[in-house]
Design a protein around this motif. Structure first.
Motif, PDB file in Angstrom:
ATOM      1  N   PRO A  99      28.089  92.500  63.736  1.00 14.46           N
ATOM      2  CA  PRO A  99      26.778  92.970  64.212  1.00 14.46           C
ATOM      3  C   PRO A  99      25.596  92.227  63.619  1.00 14.46           C
ATOM      4  CG  PRO A  99      28.216  94.830  63.764  1.00 14.46           C
ATOM      5  CD  PRO A  99      28.930  93.608  63.255  1.00 14.46           C
ATOM      6  N   SER A 100      25.721  91.754  62.396  1.00 21.71           N
ATOM      7  CA  SER A 100      24.602  91.043  61.771  1.00 21.71           C
ATOM      8  C   SER A 100      24.462  89.620  62.286  1.00 21.71           C
ATOM      9  CB  SER A 100      24.784  91.020  60.250  1.00 21.71           C
ATOM     10  OG  SER A 100      25.931  90.258  59.902  1.00 21.71           O
ATOM     11  N   LYS A 126      25.350  88.610  65.691  1.00 18.11           N
ATOM     12  CA  LYS A 126      24.996  88.583  67.110  1.00 18.11           C
ATOM     13  C   LYS A 126      25.550  87.349  67.832  1.00 18.11           C
ATOM     14  CE  LYS A 126      20.829  91.421  66.836  1.00 18.11           C
ATOM     15  NZ  LYS A 126      21.155  91.985  65.531  1.00 18.11           N
ATOM     16  N   GLN A 127      26.770  86.944  67.463  1.00 24.83           N
ATOM     17  CA  GLN A 127      27.399  85.820  68.130  1.00 24.83           C
ATOM     18  C   GLN A 127      28.141  86.301  69.367  1.00 24.83           C
ATOM     19  OE1 GLN A 127      29.174  84.027  64.376  1.00 24.83           O
ATOM     20  NE2 GLN A 127      28.604  82.187  65.516  1.00 24.83           N
ATOM     21  N   VAL A 130      29.462  89.980  73.418  1.00 24.45           N
ATOM     22  CA  VAL A 130      29.153  90.072  71.997  1.00 24.45           C
ATOM     23  C   VAL A 130      30.438  90.259  71.200  1.00 24.45           C
ATOM     24  CG1 VAL A 130      27.923  91.399  70.226  1.00 24.45           C
ATOM     25  CG2 VAL A 130      26.887  91.040  72.497  1.00 24.45           C
TER      26      VAL A 130
END
Length: 860
Positions: free
Chosen positions: A797-798, A800-801, A847
């Motif tokens: 989540p940190s 965002k790939q 995501v």
């Protein structure tokens, strides 16, 4: 002279019978005199029946303890019943100590005939069964499920103070053995009538076949036909030994310690390494950057030389992750110092800072010796005859740190920290840690001259040759005779601890000398190889062996360390080395320069082959996660995935990267084709996504020898996570992901993606942030469905790939199919149906860390 008297004849007969193996009437070995069992444990007492004078007196009473420690692991330990003996200490391999079961007080200790002929140890939950035969003593280990005997000792057990011998029978026609090392071998599968000497040695050249090298691993895996069931055997003993594999038997001859056997049930090869690394320790997680390309040379003259190499790689657009420096950087070859003229801190520190700002790294060598009188504290070094041992290595007269001494390990960590204040190195390379010693050491006392001479260096030369005397002492009076093979392990452990403490990041340590469990702390390379075609080929055998040993991060010096490589050899080696887990070019200063940008052919090979490697980095790093959690090798022999196919057992010119990628490199000069074996299934070209081979049983295929890359195929049933190529791993990690889906004939496939920051000490612990996603593909009546299942998600989540592209290989559709992502149809512009049967779905923004579903609806 006249005829001998009757008394003379009798005397001669008596003297002859004192010799070893005198007559069939005199039995040697032991009998069981008492035995007891309780639960998953068994104990027995053994009494000497008859011994020999050779190699010293026999131990008269032995104690046997056995335990089914897990459902898949059996431990059998035989030692002196009356005196304690050296054994591998808990600081090396933490393990449960075997406790004797209280012996039956009604047993008749001096009358073996009063005992039953055998006694078994078994459990309903385990496939391993131990049988103790009482008179004469021997033991067998078998499978409960099949009755197959895995280990079957002969009755002539020999147990002396400094000589232990035991032999087990093997079914030569059904048994394929792998492991036992470290030696350079021409084949991966062990050959009959071969002897392995385990005594860590600075041989100087690893290109010499069948000689003991830098590490000791008394461990083998046995894969048996017809079912392909695998098991493994470890003799946990750090003393020097010879192991002779005759095909129908295996014989251990150790010069000390005890007989401490572990048996692992498997039955799959992957299950074996899982069970083995549960005992010896899981492989250490390696930092993400360590999977990039590393450049080194013994003989870089100065900082300007390093700067020129970095600039050369950048100009040629060849990936370069880390620059390494050999002992050239040191002041007088002393550890933790800098040459004030060629490598002064005022020039080297800015160079390292520039590497870091460009996402690159710096690694230096350390040799395990401190120049004599360079330290005020002599209590932390090896001792001999009551004083600090003095040897000779590159700096001249030196002391050797005692890494068994906790204060010695602390001292080493302190020196690492102090050095990093000047030069913030990213990793450390432990060389010469057998330990090497240039000072000739003749036999100094009785301990230096064991009664049995192991076949060290293929010539039974003295065990003190090129190392410290075995009569030297470690902490608490431990002799080098017992602990010699542990030296490199202990240095790697101390180096790992020192880096971890100083950086709070995941350490990278490369160690030449290894022992059982070294993978917990270090990577390994195959040593001082030569620039020859046979060395290129033999590197595969060593790398596959170390994967079995629980050291998955391993490589060989690309293009060879010694000797002058040709352009063709170097190009082909680059193509192979692009798939080594540890990928480094390293050469000796007497050779011609061979940085890959110097020759046009090597530049092409490096650009194309490294581009393939860097695209596969997410897949390779996920394999590192698998290795860290299950022990699974990164590079694997074919039989790991196809144990039922006996044709894979002898394959040693191809290998699997994980389970999904088959590499078939060029291994001969002037080759225009490559002879490759493909196990049953579908195999797709990694380069054009075409279905290259489809075989129901497995077959040999002649492939073209591609100019600049090795042949690489993807196994049907695999899903590979990939990213775009770049010149550094940090740059590659910023790119969007793509998935390569290789379908089986029935439309199934699966794969994983592991993500974290690549440098936190814990790879998947409670205190670290990480993401694990599992992908699966299945067939349904109108087409196929691919799903993403997020197992754990504290990292993604940190970041965002996203996944921007998915390629499905092996689809058969008469017309363009319809594609739905999470129930929404993808526009036609985002679908490309290639002529070779691959369907590319692009323009996605899926995501990482979120579940998704892709449906392919086939046209009919």
């Amino acid at each position: 002279m006249g005829s001998p008297s009757a008394n003379h004849v009798a005397l001669v007969a008596f003297l002859v019978c004192l010799l070893p193996h005198c007559g069939s009437a005199k039995r040697t070995g032991y009998d069981v005199v008492s035995v007891a069992g309780s639960g998953n444990r068994l104990s027995a007492r053994l009494k000497l029946v008859g011994g020999t004078a050779q190699y010293g007196p026999d131990v008269k009473k032995l104690s046997l303890s056995a335990s089914l420690e897990t459902d898949s692991r059996l431990h059998v330990r035989i030692t002196d019943a009356d005196h304690s003996r050296w054994e591998v200490p808990q600081v090396v391999i933490p393990r449960t100590a075997l406790q004797d079961v209280l012996l039956d007080p009604t047993a008749t200790p001096d009358n073996a005939a009063a005992l039953p002929s055998s006694r078994t140890l078994s459990s309903a939950s385990s496939d391993l069964v131990l049988t103790i035969h009482t008179s004469p003593f021997r033991f067998t280990v078998s499978r409960r499920s099949t009755g197959d005997v895995l280990f079957d000792t002969s009755a002539n057990l020999v147990f002396k103070d400094r000589y232990l011998e035991v032999t087990s029978a093997l079914p030569a026609s059904r048994s394929s053995l792998y492991g036992l090392g470290e030696q350079t071998k021409q084949t991966f599968r062990l050959r009959h009538n071969d002897t392995f000497t385990l005594w860590n040695e600075d041989l100087g050249r690893s290109d010499q076949l069948d000689l003991n090298l830098y590490g000791s691993h008394p461990f083998y895996m046995d894969v048996r036909t017809p079912a392909g069931a695998a098991h493994a055997v470890l003799l946990l003993n750090s003393n020097g030994m010879d192991i002779h594999y005759a095909g129908d038997s295996i014989t251990y001859k150790a010069i000390g310690g005890l007989l401490d056997f572990y048996f692992f049930a498997g039955p799959s090869p992957l299950a074996v390494v899982d069970q083995y690394t549960q005992l010896i320790g899981r492989p250490a997680p390696m930092p993400y950057w360590s999977f990039g390309y590393h450049q080194c040379r013994y003989g870089y003259k100065n900082v300007a030389d390093l700067e020129g190499v970095v600039a050369g790689y950048a100009k040629a657009k060849i990936p370069l992750e880390a620059m390494w420096t050999d002992i050239d950087y040191m002041d007088g070859y002393q550890d933790f110092t800098l040459d004030p003229v060629n490598y002064p801190a005022k020039l080297l520190r800015p160079f390292v800072d520039r590497l870091h700002s460009n996402g690159q790294r710096y690694v230096v060598i350390l040799d395990p010796e401190i120049k004599r009188n360079a330290t005020p504290n002599e209590d932390i070094f090896l001792k001999w005859n009551g004083t600090t041992l003095v040897g000779k290595v590159w700096p001249g007269e030196v002391y050797f740190p005692d890494f068994l001494n906790p204060r010695g390990a602390d001292y080493w960590g302190q020196k690492i920290s102090e050095f990093r204040r000047t030069i913030p190195v990213d990793g450390l390379w432990c060389d010469m840690n057998e330990p090497a010693n240039f000072l000739p050491m003749e036999p100094l006392n009785e301990l230096d001259h064991p009664p049995y001479s192991i076949n060290s260096n293929g010539s039974h030369h003295h065990i003190n040759t090129w190392t410290v005397p075995v009569s030297s002492e470690h902490y608490n009076g431990v002799t080098e005779y017992d602990a010699h093979n542990l030296f490199g392990f202990l240095e790697a452990k101390a180096t790992h601890a020192g880096l971890l403490k100083d950086t709070a990041r995941r350490p990278f340590v490369l160690s030449r000398s290894t022992f059982v469990g070294s993978g917990r702390y270090a990577a390994h390379w195959t040593g001082d190889n030569d620039a020859r075609w046979d060395e290129l080929r033999n590197s595969i055998n060593t790398i596959l062996s170390f994967g079995i040993f629980g050291i998955p991060m391993i490589g060989s010096d690309i293009c060879g360390f010694t000797g002058n490589s040709t352009q063709e050899l170097c190009s082909r080696w680059i193509q192979l080395g692009a798939f080594y887990p540890f990928m480094r070019g390293h050469s000796e200063k007497k050779t011609i320069r061979r940085e890959f940008f110097l020759w046009e052919s090597t530049t092409r090979s490096a650009r194309k082959s490294f581009a393939t490697r860097y695209r596969l980095l997410p897949y390779m790093y996920t394999l590192m996660y698998e290795a860290h959690t299950t022990g699974a090798p990164i590079l694997r022999p074919l039989f790991f995935s196809y144990p039922h196919d006996a044709n894979t057992y002898g394959v040693n010119r191809q290998f699997l990267l994980g389970a999904g990628v088959l590499v078939s490199p060029v291994m001969e000069p002037g080759a225009t084709t490559v002879d490759a074996y493909f196990p049953a299934g579908r195999w797709y070209s990694l380069y054009d996504y075409s279905l290259a081979v489809a075989t129901p049983k497995g077959k040999r295929v002649t492939l073209p020898a591609l100019a600049d890359v090795a042949n690489v195929h993807v196994a049907g049933g695999s899903i590979l996570p990939m990213q775009q190529a770049a010149l550094t791993t940090s740059s590659a990690r910023q790119s969007e992901f793509r998935l390569l889906v290789a379908l089986t004939e029935n439309g199934t496939a699966s794969g994983e993606l592991f993500l974290d920051d690549g440098e936190s000490p814990e790879m998947s612990g409670a205190r670290s942030m990480w993401t694990l996603v599992r992908f699966s593909c299945a067939k349904y009546r109108k087409g196929i469905t691919m799903r993403s299942n997020v197992v754990h998600n504290s990292y993604a989540p940190s970041r965002k790939q996203v996944i921007d592209k998915v390629v499905f290989m092996g689809l058969q559709s008469p017309a363009p199919p319809k594609v739905y992502v999470n129930g929404v149809q993808v526009k036609a512009a985002g679908i490309r149906d290639q002529k070779n049967g691959a369907l590319t779905v692009s323009g996605l923004s899926l995501v990482i860390g979120e579940n998704f579903q892709i449906q392919i609806v086939m046209s009919h």
